[in-house]
Design an enzyme around this catalytic site. Structure first.
Site, PDB file in Angstrom:
ATOM      1  N   CYS A   1     -46.170 -12.167 -83.117  1.00  0.00           N
ATOM      2  CA  CYS A   1     -45.745 -12.882 -81.902  1.00  0.00           C
ATOM      3  C   CYS A   1     -45.249 -14.281 -82.245  1.00  0.00           C
ATOM      4  O   CYS A   1     -44.221 -14.734 -81.731  1.00  0.00           O
ATOM      5  CB  CYS A   1     -46.890 -12.957 -80.893  1.00  0.00           C
ATOM      6  SG  CYS A   1     -47.390 -11.342 -80.258  1.00  0.00           S
ATOM      7  N   SER A   2     -45.974 -14.972 -83.095  1.00  0.00           N
ATOM      8  CA  SER A   2     -45.551 -16.317 -83.495  1.00  0.00           C
ATOM      9  C   SER A   2     -44.184 -16.272 -84.158  1.00  0.00           C
ATOM     10  O   SER A   2     -43.299 -17.075 -83.844  1.00  0.00           O
ATOM     11  CB  SER A   2     -46.573 -16.948 -84.449  1.00  0.00           C
ATOM     12  OG  SER A   2     -47.804 -17.141 -83.804  1.00  0.00           O
TER      13      SER A   2
END
Length: 156
Positions: A46-47
């Site tokens: 996600c990052s």
């Protein structure tokens, strides 16, 4: 099952990382929206995905598209996440009722308790014009965003 293209996007009103209300219908007649569901703040994939969006934010802005990230995290976690990664777009909390918006869009993973990686490109009339979902553990590519953005007609 995820919502299909050419259907009305469900409206929602959620709180962003700064405690401000964000309502999808507020963009009607004004601009398109890229609604980016992601599982959890601070997770590796996600990052990486959201940092890639941050680094390519101009492709959304140039097309008159508002980028909104959405997860089941609290607004407090999203604020810390956004500050750490220097995100300049809204991150909204689908925190309570837990995952309600993800469920409306058909992308909530009950067994995991969070949304799948799913993106919906919504035109100014509130219609989903393009969407894509990746398999769990698989990042979305920036090329998929470019292709989806081509499906939108800008507001003149």
């Amino acid at each position: 099952m995820a919502l299909q293209n050419d259907t009305q996007a469900p409206d929602f009103k959620l709180i962003n990382q700064f405690g401000e209300s964000v309502q999808l219908s507020a963009y009607r007649g004004i601009k398109s929206v890229a609604l980016v569901f992601f599982p959890l703040a601070f997770s590796g994939i996600c990052s990486g995905e959201l940092c890639e969006l941050r680094d390519n934010l101009a492709m959304f802005e140039d097309g008159g598209v508002e980028l909104i990230g959405i997860s089941v995290d609290s607004r407090h976690a999203l604020r810390a996440f956004g500050e750490q990664e220097k995100y300049s777009f809204d991150l909204v909390a689908d925190f309570w009722p837990h995952g309600a918006v993800a469920k409306e869009y058909g992308v909530f993973l009950e067994e995991k308790g969070f949304a799948n990686r799913a993106t919906f490109l919504i035109d100014p009339s509130g219609i989903i014009r393009a969407s894509f979902i990746t398999a769990p553990g698989e990042a979305r590519s920036i090329d998929a965003y470019r292709a989806a953005l081509e499906q939108l007609v800008p507001v003149l």
